[in-house]
Design a protein around this motif. Sequence first.
Motif, PDB file in Angstrom:
ATOM      1  N   VAL A  94      46.161 -23.469   2.706  1.00  8.23           N
ATOM      2  CA  VAL A  94      47.309 -22.984   1.543  1.00  8.23           C
ATOM      3  C   VAL A  94      46.786 -23.367   0.122  1.00  8.23           C
ATOM      4  N   ALA A  95      47.424 -22.566  -0.895  1.00  4.80           N
ATOM      5  CA  ALA A  95      46.882 -22.803  -2.224  1.00  4.80           C
ATOM      6  C   ALA A  95      47.470 -23.896  -3.051  1.00  4.80           C
ATOM      7  N   ASP A  96      48.710 -24.247  -2.640  1.00  5.96           N
ATOM      8  CA  ASP A  96      49.458 -25.308  -3.493  1.00  5.96           C
ATOM      9  C   ASP A  96      50.418 -26.142  -2.600  1.00  5.96           C
ATOM     10  N   GLY A  97      51.037 -27.212  -3.271  1.00  9.91           N
ATOM     11  CA  GLY A  97      52.050 -27.781  -2.660  1.00  9.91           C
ATOM     12  C   GLY A  97      53.261 -27.094  -2.290  1.00  9.91           C
ATOM     13  N   GLU A  98      53.665 -25.870  -3.000  1.00  7.26           N
ATOM     14  CA  GLU A  98      54.959 -25.188  -2.548  1.00  7.26           C
ATOM     15  C   GLU A  98      54.743 -24.478  -1.161  1.00  7.26           C
ATOM     16  N   ASP A 146      46.613 -29.410  11.190  1.00  3.34           N
ATOM     17  CA  ASP A 146      46.686 -28.088  11.086  1.00  3.34           C
ATOM     18  C   ASP A 146      47.031 -27.471   9.700  1.00  3.34           C
ATOM     19  N   LEU A 147      47.146 -28.144   8.729  1.00  2.00           N
ATOM     20  CA  LEU A 147      47.427 -27.673   7.436  1.00  2.00           C
ATOM     21  C   LEU A 147      46.687 -28.370   6.276  1.00  2.00           C
ATOM     22  N   ILE A 148      46.052 -27.611   5.711  1.00  4.74           N
ATOM     23  CA  ILE A 148      44.987 -27.957   4.566  1.00  4.74           C
ATOM     24  C   ILE A 148      45.478 -27.559   3.163  1.00  4.74           C
ATOM     25  N   LYS A 149      45.537 -28.146   2.316  1.00  4.44           N
ATOM     26  CA  LYS A 149      45.928 -27.660   0.705  1.00  4.44           C
ATOM     27  C   LYS A 149      44.543 -27.783   0.171  1.00  4.44           C
ATOM     28  N   HIS A 150      44.245 -26.498  -0.500  1.00  5.43           N
ATOM     29  CA  HIS A 150      42.765 -26.314  -1.202  1.00  5.43           C
ATOM     30  C   HIS A 150      42.970 -26.856  -2.720  1.00  5.43           C
ATOM     31  N   PRO A 151      42.230 -28.073  -2.850  1.00  2.00           N
ATOM     32  CA  PRO A 151      42.207 -28.704  -4.251  1.00  2.00           C
ATOM     33  C   PRO A 151      42.293 -27.848  -5.540  1.00  2.00           C
ATOM     34  N   ARG A 152      41.523 -26.525  -5.397  1.00  4.82           N
ATOM     35  CA  ARG A 152      41.455 -25.725  -6.491  1.00  4.82           C
ATOM     36  C   ARG A 152      42.250 -24.357  -6.620  1.00  4.82           C
ATOM     37  N   LYS A 153      43.533 -24.577  -5.648  1.00  3.46           N
ATOM     38  CA  LYS A 153      44.558 -23.698  -5.448  1.00  3.46           C
ATOM     39  C   LYS A 153      44.183 -22.117  -5.050  1.00  3.46           C
ATOM     40  N   GLY A 164      40.508 -21.291  -5.523  1.00  3.48           N
ATOM     41  CA  GLY A 164      39.819 -21.982  -4.496  1.00  3.48           C
ATOM     42  C   GLY A 164      40.003 -21.174  -3.102  1.00  3.48           C
ATOM     43  N   VAL A 165      41.506 -20.897  -2.655  1.00  4.58           N
ATOM     44  CA  VAL A 165      41.266 -20.038  -1.474  1.00  4.58           C
ATOM     45  C   VAL A 165      40.567 -18.968  -1.293  1.00  4.58           C
ATOM     46  N   TYR A 166      40.708 -18.003  -2.595  1.00 11.68           N
ATOM     47  CA  TYR A 166      40.081 -16.756  -2.526  1.00 11.68           C
ATOM     48  C   TYR A 166      38.526 -16.991  -2.609  1.00 11.68           C
ATOM     49  N   ASN A 167      37.856 -17.767  -3.206  1.00  6.98           N
ATOM     50  CA  ASN A 167      36.547 -17.749  -3.467  1.00  6.98           C
ATOM     51  C   ASN A 167      35.892 -18.702  -2.350  1.00  6.98           C
ATOM     52  N   GLU A 168      36.654 -19.752  -1.765  1.00  8.71           N
ATOM     53  CA  GLU A 168      35.971 -20.797  -1.114  1.00  8.71           C
ATOM     54  C   GLU A 168      36.836 -20.922   0.194  1.00  8.71           C
ATOM     55  N   ILE A 212      38.436 -11.300   0.871  1.00 10.39           N
ATOM     56  CA  ILE A 212      38.738 -12.530   1.606  1.00 10.39           C
ATOM     57  C   ILE A 212      38.363 -12.432   3.083  1.00 10.39           C
ATOM     58  N   LYS A 213      38.927 -11.106   3.756  1.00 10.14           N
ATOM     59  CA  LYS A 213      38.480 -11.005   5.040  1.00 10.14           C
ATOM     60  C   LYS A 213      36.926 -10.947   5.284  1.00 10.14           C
ATOM     61  N   ALA A 214      36.321 -10.211   4.382  1.00 12.38           N
ATOM     62  CA  ALA A 214      34.896  -9.882   4.561  1.00 12.38           C
ATOM     63  C   ALA A 214      34.085 -11.563   4.521  1.00 12.38           C
ATOM     64  N   LYS A 215      34.740 -12.480   3.685  1.00 15.37           N
ATOM     65  CA  LYS A 215      34.126 -13.759   3.615  1.00 15.37           C
ATOM     66  C   LYS A 215      34.293 -14.633   4.922  1.00 15.37           C
ATOM     67  N   MET A 216      35.550 -14.470   5.408  1.00 11.87           N
ATOM     68  CA  MET A 216      35.703 -15.059   6.660  1.00 11.87           C
ATOM     69  C   MET A 216      35.020 -14.543   7.652  1.00 11.87           C
ATOM     70  N   ARG A 217      34.497 -13.037   7.869  1.00  7.62           N
ATOM     71  CA  ARG A 217      33.775 -12.745   8.893  1.00  7.62           C
ATOM     72  C   ARG A 217      32.318 -13.151   8.649  1.00  7.62           C
TER      73      ARG A 217
END
Length: 218
Positions: free
Chosen positions: A8-12, A42-49, A52-56, A95-100
């Motif tokens: 996930v991207a943030d605390g919310e 089973d839950l990670i929060k990305h430090p770059r929000k 970060g989720v989109y790029n990394e 995002i899907k292409a990066k996951m593949r």
Amino acid sequence: MRDIIFLVADGEMQATVEGFFDNEAFDQRLQCARFEFDTKQDLIKHPRKDPGVYNEGHHFLKSYLETHRYAVLMVDFDFNDNLDVMDYERFCDDIKAKMRSVGWPDERFFVMAINPELEVLMWQSDTRRIEHIFDYKGQPGGLRSWLQERNLWDEGLSKPQDPKAAIDKVRGQSWGRKKTHSQIFKRIAKEVSFRGCEDESFNGLLQQIQAWYPQEWA
């Protein structure tokens, strides 16, 4: 092997996912077979929000290919002016292409790109379901009418035109104890029925979880 890893991207978003699974009857609410979920595993929060989720996000999740059956990435579409400069489908496809590219097959992950942002999930046309969370004890027309009077909810829409501004306005009132965004999201996710949610990304996630863990009938 564990079940689903959520990035996930943030605390919310973190609080929202925690709220889903804090409800003992989460499998009945999601209409799926029961599976294991633990916030520490089973839950990670990305430090770059969101960026970060989109790029990394794919790099973060590569190491979970061997430990988890499935992966879910949760990200707001509306960051860095994406609403103006990027097509939503292209955003998801990137995002899907990066996951593949790191080895995640399509059938094992889901991209929940919330359009425009997380607050859109919090509102339903019938606000009676959430009014207790905001400690609203106002006029008979309910919280929806209260927001309409303040030009924060157009009468023809099923939810406020600016969901974030509506939540901020409500939080600014002296109704009960002041709550953080995360506290509000967690309680709504835990206590409020999903049946009134019309958001495509959230309903897509429900359908994907149901496909991964179909209900078992005796």
